[in-house]
Write an enzyme that holds these catalytic residues in place. Structure first.
Site, mmCIF file in Angstrom:
data_model
loop_
_atom_site.group_PDB
_atom_site.id
_atom_site.type_symbol
_atom_site.label_atom_id
_atom_site.label_comp_id
_atom_site.label_asym_id
_atom_site.label_seq_id
_atom_site.Cartn_x
_atom_site.Cartn_y
_atom_site.Cartn_z
ATOM 1 C CE LYS A 199 -1.447 2.778 2.684
ATOM 2 N NZ LYS A 199 -1.751 4.054 1.905
ATOM 3 N N GLY A 227 5.263 7.868 9.950
ATOM 4 C CA GLY A 227 5.262 8.709 11.258
ATOM 5 C C GLY A 227 5.282 7.751 12.453
ATOM 6 N N GLY A 246 2.941 4.506 13.068
ATOM 7 C CA GLY A 246 3.488 3.295 13.319
ATOM 8 C C GLY A 246 2.986 2.639 14.626
ATOM 9 C CD GLU A 248 13.525 1.193 9.316
ATOM 10 O OE1 GLU A 248 13.943 2.325 9.560
ATOM 11 O OE2 GLU A 248 13.974 -0.225 9.851
ATOM 12 C CB CYS A 292 12.961 9.541 7.619
ATOM 13 S SG CYS A 292 14.169 8.345 6.589
ATOM 14 C CD GLU A 343 10.293 12.586 11.151
ATOM 15 O OE1 GLU A 343 11.105 12.278 10.677
ATOM 16 O OE2 GLU A 343 9.022 12.253 11.727
#
Length: 506
Positions: A183, A237, A241, A258, A297, A400
């Site tokens: 996806k 993000g 996650g 990740e 990232c 972030e």
């Protein structure tokens, strides 16, 4: 080839070897971030499409030949895919540029890296021994540990590096003999759709590679919880996650995450002692923070610079940041393209406003640029921004941003530099700049980040592992560990001279 009719584009769901529209008939327009205008239409899949795709992948794994295909044949297919990527480099690079907003040159480089990933995992799996012999202490016992594919893999990828991140999952998954459903981000799905077509062209059996285009809250959530999925690999993000991990927990499937980063770029004064060293450190700080509008990232969004050179360093950094040429990524001379969406730009603006309210000093940027021929008014552009006099209590320093924003902190001692660099919930990547080899090794050894660059920023090697500490995730990609994520170990113990045990009377 990459091109397709509008009708084919609407059939962007691929399962069991067939291109399909969404079961609901829904579609989504894909916007060009350089002008905000739609330029493609894809199927908007949902939970039913996810279920059907998993069923196709399950059949291909349980009943098909791919999991039992010899490693050499799997490797040969991956190499054919790499050749097709090279063939279509210009078309795919252009599509990646328009879809994600990055420059055309960045898009081309991404395609090169994708081809490298397929070749690396092809070489890795082809060169492996068939198993690891375990000494059982008896000549009558043959004991070996072999590796087998996990099964059906759900692969969920982000919008910033659509094809590159897809390749880091697809190549090792296929090399290990798995089937998968991918996806891609609903914002930037186009090159991943194209890659599925190349896999079919290369001869991958039907049902091994499946794709469902659609939103994370429906398709991604269903894949994460689906009992027919054996592994879910997610890049994105932190909030999403956590949801993926929670959805996967009841079925105890393997999970590779990740996640984000808040990456320090530590510059010691000795790295700036010469003009060449100073210019290089400044140039790399710009690269760390502003490539792809900071939507990386591993972006070096936290500059941590020694106090004695701070004023000179920040002044030159801001001067050069103001000269960065913003515009449509396909235009000649453009160095940085737009942000991926209006939502992402608004999020960045909120972080900058928050930092200024908390005492940061704006050195450059901090606003939307004026429109220009290469920079349409409807595009999602934001000027490279340098925020000085920052501290750890600021949201823009802690969280972030994922935009073209660089915060500046200062230190006086090596211990203080390390403490600042490690003072983060994340632990993805970081860098240290110094001409002192001993200091370089000490600081690199003390940084709690999955990748540490010394006197450089952003390079990665397919042979190395990529992952993080803390809230940057639990997965490992690239290198042998990237292949291991998609495998299970099986111990095969063969008694060549079986004897009765006689534990029980009988």
């Amino acid at each position: 080839m990459v091109g397709s009719t509008e009708h084919q584009a609407r059939q962007s769901i691929h399962m069991a070897g067939q291109w399909l529209a969404a079961a609901s008939g829904a579609t989504r327009e894909i916007l060009d971030p350089a002008d905000g205008e739609p330029f493609a239409v894809v199927a908007e899949g949902g939970e039913k499409d996810a279920d059907l795709a998993v069923e196709a992948a399950r059949r291909a794994f349980d009943e098909g030949d791919w999991p039992r295909t010899p490693a050499g044949e799997r490797a040969a297919l991956l190499r054919r895919v790499a050749d097709l990527l090279v063939r279509d480099r210009e078309e795919l690079g252009l599509l990646e540029s328009r879809d994600a907003g990055k420059t055309l040159e960045e898009g081309r480089i991404d395609i090169d890296c994708v081809a490298d990933a397929f070749r690396y995992f092809a070489d890795l799996v082809a060169a492996e021994a068939p198993g690891r012999v375990v000494d059982a202490g008896s000549p009558d016992v043959h004991s070996v540990v072999v590796h087998e594919p996990v099964g059906v893999c759900a692969l969920i990828t982000p919008w910033n590096y659509p094809l590159l991140q897809a390749s880091w999952k697809i190549a090792p998954a296929l090399a290990a003999g798995n089937t998968f459903v991918i996806k891609p981000s609903e914002i930037t799905p186009l090159t991943t759709v194209a890659l599925i077509g190349l896999l079919a062209e290369a001869g991958l059996p039907a049902g091994v590679a499946n794709i469902v285009t659609g939103p994370g809250h429906s398709v991604g959530a269903r894949l994460s919880e689906h009992p027919g999925v054996d592994l879910v690999s997610f890049t994105g993000g932190l909030v999403s996650g956590v949801k993926v991990a929670q959805a996967a927990a009841p079925t105890v499937k393997k999970v590779a995450l990740e996640l984000g980063g808040k990456n320090p770029n530590v510059v010691f004064a000795d790295a700036c002692a010469t003009k060449e060293g100073f210019d290089t450190a400044v140039d790399q700080a710009l690269n760390a923070a502003f490539i792809h509008s900071g939507q990386v990232c591993s972006a070096g969004g936290r500059l941590i610079v020694e106090e004695s050179v701070r004023d000179r360093f920040v002044a030159e950094l801001a001067r050069r940041a103001e000269r960065i040429r913003l515009g449509r990524g396909t235009e000649d001379g453009v160095e940085v393209g737009p942000m991926v969406s209006e939502q992402q730009r608004a999020r960045t603006e909120a972080y900058v406003a928050s930092a200024l309210a908390e005492g940061a000093v704006l050195r450059c940027g901090g606003k939307r640029p004026d429109p220009a021929p290469e920079r349409p008014a409807g595009g999602y552009f934001y000027e490279p921004t340098v925020l000085d006099h920052c501290h750890r209590e600021m949201k823009a320093v802690r969280e972030e941003v994922f935009g073209p924003v660089l915060t500046v902190e200062t230190f006086r001692t090596e211990d203080e530099a390390v403490a600042l660099a490690n003072d983060t919930e994340y632990g993805l990547a970081g860098a240290v700049w110094t001409t002192d080899p001993g200091r370089a090794r000490r600081v690199a050894g003390r940084l709690r980040h999955g990748t540490v660059w010394i006197n450089d920023f952003h390079p990665y090697l397919p042979q190395a592992e990529w992952g993080g500490f803390g809230k940057s995730g639990t997965g490992r990609e690239l290198g042998p560990a990237g292949l291991a994520e998609y495998r299970e170990a099986k111990h095969v113990y063969q008694n060549l001279a079986p004897q009765p045990v006689r534990w029980f009377a009988g």
